[in-house]
Design an enzyme around this catalytic site. Sequence first.
Site, PDB file in Angstrom:
ATOM      1  N   GLY A 449     -32.580 -37.358   4.897  1.00  0.00           N
ATOM      2  CA  GLY A 449     -32.445 -35.995   4.380  1.00  0.00           C
ATOM      3  C   GLY A 449     -33.679 -35.556   3.939  1.00  0.00           C
ATOM      4  O   GLY A 449     -34.574 -35.411   4.724  1.00  0.00           O
ATOM      5  N   ASP A 450     -33.987 -35.067   2.756  1.00  0.00           N
ATOM      6  CA  ASP A 450     -35.172 -34.360   2.243  1.00  0.00           C
ATOM      7  C   ASP A 450     -35.803 -35.309   1.332  1.00  0.00           C
ATOM      8  O   ASP A 450     -36.500 -34.843   0.332  1.00  0.00           O
ATOM      9  CB  ASP A 450     -34.781 -33.079   1.666  1.00  0.00           C
ATOM     10  CG  ASP A 450     -33.808 -33.249   0.589  1.00  0.00           C
ATOM     11  OD1 ASP A 450     -33.008 -34.265   0.323  1.00  0.00           O
ATOM     12  OD2 ASP A 450     -33.786 -32.370  -0.456  1.00  0.00           O
TER      13      ASP A 450
END
Length: 785
Positions: A449-450
Site C-alpha cells: 500500500g502506502d
Amino acid sequence: MRQHFHTPLTVIHAPVNKSDQHTLLTAQLAQLTSEPSHSPEYEALVSMVSDTYHRQDRELADLQHAIKHIKHHLQCSLDISQRLQTSDDTVETLKYICQMSAQVFATTRVSLWVFKDTLYQPFFEMDYNTTFDRYTPVRFQACGLDQAYLEELKNHQCMVLDDISNSLDLNPNSRLYLSEQKIVSLIDVPIITNNGYFGLLRIAQNAPERHWNVDEQQFAITLADKINLVLYKHYSRHERQNDESELRFKSLAQSSEAAIFAFRNFIFFSNSAMEKLTGFGQDALRVLPVSVLLGEFFAEQFNSKTLKNIDDGTRRRLEIEFTNRSGETRWALISVTASSFENRPTWLATALDITDRKRSEVQLNRQAFHDSLTGLPNRAKLLSEIERCLVKASRDRHFKFALLFLDLDGFKQINDNFGHLFADELLIEIAVRLRSLADIQHVAARMGGDEFALLLADAASVEQVIAFAEKVLLEIQLPILNDDHGVQISASLGICMGDRYGESAEVILRHADVAMYQAKAQGRNRYMLFDRELHTQTQQVLDLEKQLRARLRLGDFRFTFNPIIATDSGVLAQFDCGINWQQHQISELNQPSNDANLLMAIEDWAVQKTAQNHTVFDHPCLQLNLAISAKSLTDMHFISRLGRQLALVPPGGIAFSVMESDWIMLHEQFPKHLRLMQELAIHWMIDDFGGGQSSLIYLSTLPIKTLRVDARIIQAASHSGSLHLLKGIVDMGKNMGLQVVAKGVDTPQQLNLMRRLNCPWAQGALVKPVNDFAAAQELLDKPLV
C-alpha cells in the site's frame, strides 16, 4: 772401412710382466751397438717400442675400468630385477630405480616421468636429488618439456646432450629450466610400452659438463627396459581389468548429455559435454587448473590434499557459479565422488548446466523479496535484514540499529482525486527519494500500500536517528508534479530502536508500526519514538496473540451461530458463523489479531471448522456464512486454499462476507486477487453495504452474490419513516440478481417493514444467536418468529 760387430742378443726365457719386458727389450737393443752414443735410428726405435708398450698399458687400464663398470652395471641390473620380483609396490620400485641410477652414474639428478595414454594423465612424476637424498614430484610441463620433444625422442634410443648450452634440440623454456637448475649435461631415454604407458628417464649432471660414454648410454637404455618391466607387472596385476572398465566408462561418458570429468588439481579426462559447459576445448581443459575453469571455491573444496583425507566413495553435491570462456556467468549442479581412476585416487564429477533454472530462481527470488511496483525490498526481505541486525547486536554490545516505519498521509484522497496511475507514480517517486536517502548500510523497503520502512544499521544514537527521521519527513513533503501542478503529501513516521526493545524482527516491526499510528493520531506529518509506555501497550496485545496461538494449536475455539431468517416464513435460512471471542476472554480486542499470519491461520481453521459443521448439519438448503478479513484476501495462497477447502461442500453451502470498505481496497490495490476470487466461483457477500464509503461505482465489477444492508440504514428508516434509501438499496440489489439480507432487524415492526419492501432475508436481535452446536441444530426447519 769400419767393421760392424754384432753382439749376440741374450735371450731370457723366464716369465716377465710387460713393464719388465719393456726394460729388457731396451737393454737388448743397446747390445746391438758398441758405440757410446746412440744413433738417431736407434733413438727412434726405442721411442717407438716405448710408445707401443705405454699405449698397451693404457688400453689395458681402460679395459679393466670398463670391465669394472660393466660388472657394476650388471650387479645393479640384477639388484633391480630381484627388487622387481620381490616387491609389488610400483611406486617404491620406480623410486629405487631412480636411486640406483644416481649411484651407478654418480650423477646429481635423476628424473622420471611416466604417463598413461596422454601427456595429461601422469602416472609417476618424480625427481631424485642426490645432494639432499630427496624425492620431489615435478610436473613434466614445469620442466619446459612438451609433446614435440617426446615425439622426437621416440625416434631414438636415447638423447645425449654433453653441453646443454650448445644443444639445438631443446626449446627455450626447457633450456631456461635446466640453467636455473644448474644442469649442464644429460641423457634422456624414452619409455615406451605396449600397454599404453610412455614417458622419459632423465639422468642429469651439474657442472662441470660430462661426456657420456657408450657403456653409460647403454646402461641408461637398460634402465628404461627395467622400468618397462615394472610397468608391465603393474599393468598385469592392477590395470588390465581397470582399462577395460575405464574404456567402457569413457565410451558411456562421451554419449552422456551431462558433463563428466575426472580431475585432481587438473582435469585429465572429460567428455564433449564438458567442452560445451565451459566453452573450452580438450587441450585447454587439460592444461588449465580447475580453479580457472570452475572457480576458486570449487578448487578449494576438491583438490589433491582433501582427496588424501577422504574415504573412497564419499560423495558431495553442490551448486557453483563460474565463468565460461566467453566471460558469461553460468551455474552448474555438480556431484563429486572420491574414487579411483587409472589406479590413483581421483575426483569423479558429473555436472549439469542449471543456468536457466538459477536465472529463474533469481527472478523469482527478486519477485519474492522485492516490491513489483517500486523495486524496493518487501516485508519479507526487511524482516530478514532485521534478523541479521539482531544477530549482530547479540554479538556486539556496541552495535545499534533502528527501524523507521512510515505511512503516507492522505494517500487515499490523492488516489481518488488523481487516479491509480498517478498514485502509482507517487509511490515510485517516494521509493526513489527513500532510496536516495539510504546509504549502503540502510535498507529502504515497501511494506505494501502506502507504507514504507527504513532500516538503519548504523544508528549511533537516538539523536542521530531522529535527525534522519526529520530529513525523511522533509524529503517526502517536496512537491510531486502532476500535469504541471505540484502535489504535496506528508507522512507519519514511527521509530523503534532495535537495541532497546528488540525481541524479534516481527516485534520490532510491530513496535515501529504502533509508534507510527501514534504519530498519525497526534496530527500526522510527524514522528513518534517507541517508548516504554507504548511497549507496555503492545506487550498486552502480544500476550493476547500468544494466547490465540496456544488456542489455535489446541483447536479450542468455539463458534457463535447467528441466525438469518426468511422474512416471509420466519424459517431459518442461514447461519453467520463467528468465533465467540467473549468466551475466550479476549473481547477487548477490536479484531482477532494485528498479526496477518496469525489472522490467516485462525481464519484457515474457521473455514475448515465451518465445512465440517455444514457436513454435520446435513441440510441441503442451509447456508453457513463466515467473515473474512481483507488482510487474508491480500494473499493469493489463502484465496487458493479457500477453493480447495470448499471442494467437498455443495455449491453455495458456505459463503464468505467481506466489509464494504475492504472490497473497495481490494478493487483498487489487488485486481489480480479479485480475478482469482471470481474464477473460484465462491459465494462472496458484501457486508454493511451503505454504511459509509460508497461502493456503487465498483458494485457491478465485484464477484459478489449477496448484499448485506448495514444495520444503521434499517434503524434510520424505522425511526424516520423514510424508506426511499432502504427501498432503493433492496431494489437495486434484487435487480442486479443479488441476494439481499437486512441486518439490524430487532423488532417485529422492522420485520414487517422488510416484508413490505420484499427484502427476502433478515437478521438481528429478533432472533438471538446461540453458542452451542446442538442448540443451532434445534433451530433447523422451524419458524423462529
